[in-house]
Motif scaffolding. Structure first.
Motif, PDB file in Angstrom:
ATOM      1  N   GLN A 261       0.845  -1.203   0.000  1.00  0.00           N
ATOM      2  CA  GLN A 261       0.000   0.000   0.000  1.00  0.00           C
ATOM      3  C   GLN A 261       0.877   1.249   0.000  1.00  0.00           C
ATOM      4  O   GLN A 261       0.606   2.226  -0.694  1.00  0.00           O
ATOM      5  N   TRP A 309      -9.100  17.856 -19.778  1.00  0.00           N
ATOM      6  CA  TRP A 309      -9.837  16.863 -18.980  1.00  0.00           C
ATOM      7  C   TRP A 309      -9.244  15.475 -19.158  1.00  0.00           C
ATOM      8  O   TRP A 309      -9.245  14.668 -18.231  1.00  0.00           O
ATOM      9  N   PHE A 313      -7.855  13.483 -15.828  1.00  0.00           N
ATOM     10  CA  PHE A 313      -8.547  12.279 -15.369  1.00  0.00           C
ATOM     11  C   PHE A 313      -7.850  10.982 -15.757  1.00  0.00           C
ATOM     12  O   PHE A 313      -8.120   9.945 -15.158  1.00  0.00           O
ATOM     13  N   TRP A 317      -4.499   7.766 -12.717  1.00  0.00           N
ATOM     14  CA  TRP A 317      -4.561   6.306 -12.560  1.00  0.00           C
ATOM     15  C   TRP A 317      -3.295   5.579 -13.001  1.00  0.00           C
ATOM     16  O   TRP A 317      -3.243   4.355 -12.941  1.00  0.00           O
ATOM     17  N   PRO A 329      -1.291  -6.053  -6.902  1.00  0.00           N
ATOM     18  CA  PRO A 329      -2.186  -6.926  -7.662  1.00  0.00           C
ATOM     19  C   PRO A 329      -2.071  -6.675  -9.170  1.00  0.00           C
ATOM     20  O   PRO A 329      -1.934  -5.531  -9.604  1.00  0.00           O
ATOM     21  N   TRP A 331      -4.204  -6.715 -11.566  1.00  0.00           N
ATOM     22  CA  TRP A 331      -5.191  -5.851 -12.235  1.00  0.00           C
ATOM     23  C   TRP A 331      -4.873  -4.376 -12.030  1.00  0.00           C
ATOM     24  O   TRP A 331      -5.151  -3.553 -12.896  1.00  0.00           O
ATOM     25  N   PHE A 339      -4.321   3.013 -18.721  1.00  0.00           N
ATOM     26  CA  PHE A 339      -4.460   4.472 -18.654  1.00  0.00           C
ATOM     27  C   PHE A 339      -3.228   5.169 -19.231  1.00  0.00           C
ATOM     28  O   PHE A 339      -3.332   6.250 -19.805  1.00  0.00           O
TER      29      PHE A 339
END
Lengths: 551, 57
Positions: A261, A309, A313, A317, A329, A331, A339
């Motif tokens: 994390q 934008w 956005f 990610w 992980p 995924w 992205f």
């Protein structure tokens, strides 16, 4: 500086300086057996210097009410000067560590001069010192011009500038005495981080207050990029630096996150530092200074909105692409790859928009080194973002990760894109802000341009070669299924590239020094001319033949 | 983090995250190409070309 403030503002500034000094005393006392004590003394010194500075000019006459009919440019000028000082310091340190990699004896046996301590001085000094001050200065300029409004007060711009540089000084001096929380681009410890939050919120509020005073109905797109930069960097900085200090008298703190994390939060921060510190704000510069210098409005305003934008956005990610083949992980890794690929669209929208704006004005690019700096920046922005998306693909990353290819990629972005657009913006701004007809020496702008270009190419090509060689050597197996090369073998193979890289960096550094000298001489010696806007190269005669040989 | 929390997060990211981004894209494109906005965009992009005369009163 003090004379630009009203009496009330001087009183508040005095109060802030005294409070900073008091905080310094508390830290120095509580941390007298810890490196934080040294920083306490430094903060005390900063507070006292501020107090002295304000008291010295306290009884100066107040600024005239006519000031409100002009933009507030003094903090922009100071920001440009500070930014150039950081550039010289941080590029020198960067080149020193580059030579250290080729010749380790250049450490001269100091603990403070080891690669691990000098390298973050280079990165922090460049990204936050040079880049950050350039962002603050240009945002002060753009927010006022595009809003047709003066900044709301005279204190908060000074506070943002001084407070931000106190943070930068705390950061780099901390590395020298061994203070770091070991997170890349987020090395400063908890007390410096808290201070930056205060400064940054003031910056954000200042920006919003200026926009609220705007007379222009629509907020120009550059401001969107700057606001995204300020807002997202605040968010990233706060979340990534959530940590618990051992005690108030200790510089050491522990992250609230642990394990994978912590890694994910760090690279969510790390990549968005690239995205919002080194991209969004700099695109704000590009969308303003390039049209201004080329004297042509941006090719497509709609494209700039879609690009905005997309960048805000998608970028959020992509951080997980720094953690391929780890405990993260699968995924989440794939999400980062996807992205990163999508990001190519808004990135190239921005680069294409800049280049299409120049379509029909290429003669200006040829004649005007300032505009050429901005053009090259747009080209390198397009190249570096393409390379970034490519490197994010998992199999490519398995070759490139931990090699100098990453270093090549980063410097294609920072040298070719960030530095070039900043220098272009500064060469546009300096004559205008200091009310000079042109730079002290247009020839030296050319010299700077070619040194910067040459340095960038030498640097990036050296590191591309080195990185791919490294990556291939580390994955070459012999017939018995073991590695064909030891790590030291690959290190020896790198030696010539490291010399080339350090030489390329030196060229870039000399270019920056030439630029700093030129800016300094423009401020000092060229007589003031009223009513001029910016330096313009001598335009060719309109009656030139349409086709010219050799062009 | 426990197993179910991870599964929940993945499910949300794969469903609502997708819809959220699609909705956002539609919103941005609608705003950008809305015919009524053309005038203000054109004004904005040309307005910066002459902004050195100082703040407007």
């Amino acid at each position: 500086m003090i004379s630009t403030m009203t009496i009330t503002e001087r009183q508040i500034a005095l109060l802030i300086s005294v409070l900073v000094a008091l905080c310094g005393i508390v830290l120095a006392a509580a941390g007298r057996h810890d490196p934080i004590g040294t920083h306490g003394l430094l903060i005390l010194l900063a507070g006292l210097a501020g107090t002295f500075f304000i008291l010295r000019g306290y009884y100066d006459p107040e600024p005239a009410p006519e000031r409100l009919t002009s933009y507030f440019d003094d903090p922009i000028k100071v920001g440009i000067v500070i930014s150039m000082i950081w550039a010289l310091v941080a590029m020198s340190v960067g080149d020193w560590v580059a030579w250290q990699l080729a010749y380790p004896d250049l450490r001269f046996d100091g603990a403070w001069s080891s690669f691990g301590r000098l390298r973050p001085i280079h990165t922090t000094g460049i990204i936050f010192g040079f880049g950050g001050n350039a962002l603050i200065a240009t945002s002060f300029h753009i927010m006022q011009r595009t809003s047709r409004a003066r900044m709301p007060d005279q204190l908060s711009p000074w506070f943002v500038l001084a407070g931000y540089n106190l943070f930068c000084v705390l950061a780099v001096t901390g590395y020298l005495i061994g203070i770091t929380q070991s997170k890349e681009y987020a090395e400063p410890e908890w007390y410096a981080d808290i201070w930056l939050v205060i400064v940054w919120v003031t910056y954000f509020v200042l920006y919003l207050r200026t926009l609220a005073r705007r007379k222009e109905p629509h907020i120009y797109v550059s401001n969107w990029y700057f606001l995204a930069f300020i807002l997202v960097v605040a968010m990233l900085h706060i979340v990534n630096n959530l940590a618990l200090p051992i005690s108030l008298g200790s510089s050491k703190s522990y992250s609230l996150f642990s394990g994978v994390q912590d890694a994910m939060v760090q690279w969510w921060y790390g990549h968005n530092a690239v995205a919002f510190f080194l991209t969004a704000g700099f695109l704000g510069m590009l969308y303003y200074y390039l049209p201004k210098r080329a004297a042509r409005p941006i090719y497509s305003y709609r494209m700039s909105i879609i690009g905005f934008w997309g960048i805000t956005f998608f970028y959020i990610w992509v951080g997980s692409h720094h953690l391929h083949y780890t405990a993260l992980p699968q995924w989440v890794q794939t999400l980062g790859v996807t992205f990163s690929m999508m990001l190519l669209i808004p990135s190239w929208i921005a680069a294409a928009n800049a280049l299409l704006t120049l379509n029909g004005a290429w003669h200006k690019v040829r004649d005007d080194a300032t505009l050429r700096f901005m053009t090259v920046a747009a080209v390198f922005y397009g190249l570096a973002t393409f390379e970034g998306s490519f490197l994010a693909i998992r199999p490519v990353n398995s070759l490139s990760h931990y090699t100098d290819w990453t270093v090549a990629h980063v410097h294609a972005g920072t040298l070719g894109w960030n530095s070039m657009i900043v220098f272009g913006a500064f060469y546009y701004l300096v004559p205008q802000l200091w009310k000079r007809p042109r730079m002290y020496s247009p020839a030296l702008v050319e010299v700077h341009f070619w040194l910067a270009i040459a340095g960038t190419f030498v640097y990036v090509f050296a590191m591309w070669n080195s990185g791919i060689t490294q990556g291939l050597m580390w994955r070459t197996y012999n017939d018995s299924g073991t590695l064909a090369y030891s790590f030291v073998d690959s290190l020896i193979a790198m030696h010539p590239y490291y010399i080339a890289r350090a030489f390329g960096g030196l060229l870039f550094l000399i270019g920056t020094a030439v630029g700093a000298y030129n800016i300094w001489m423009t401020m000092r010696t060229v007589p003031t001319v009223i009513g001029t806007q910016a330096d313009r190269p001598v335009m060719p005669e309109p009656s030139r033949p349409i086709l010219q040989a050799g062009e | 983090m426990t197993g179910p929390a991870h599964e929940t997060l993945v499910a949300i990211a794969k469903s609502w995250g997708l819809f959220y981004l699609i909705a956002l894209s539609i919103g941005v494109l609608a705003y950008t190409f809305w015919p009524g906005n053309r005038k203000r965009f054109n004004r904005a992009k040309n307005s910066i070309m002459n902004d050195e005369s100082g703040p407007w009163e």
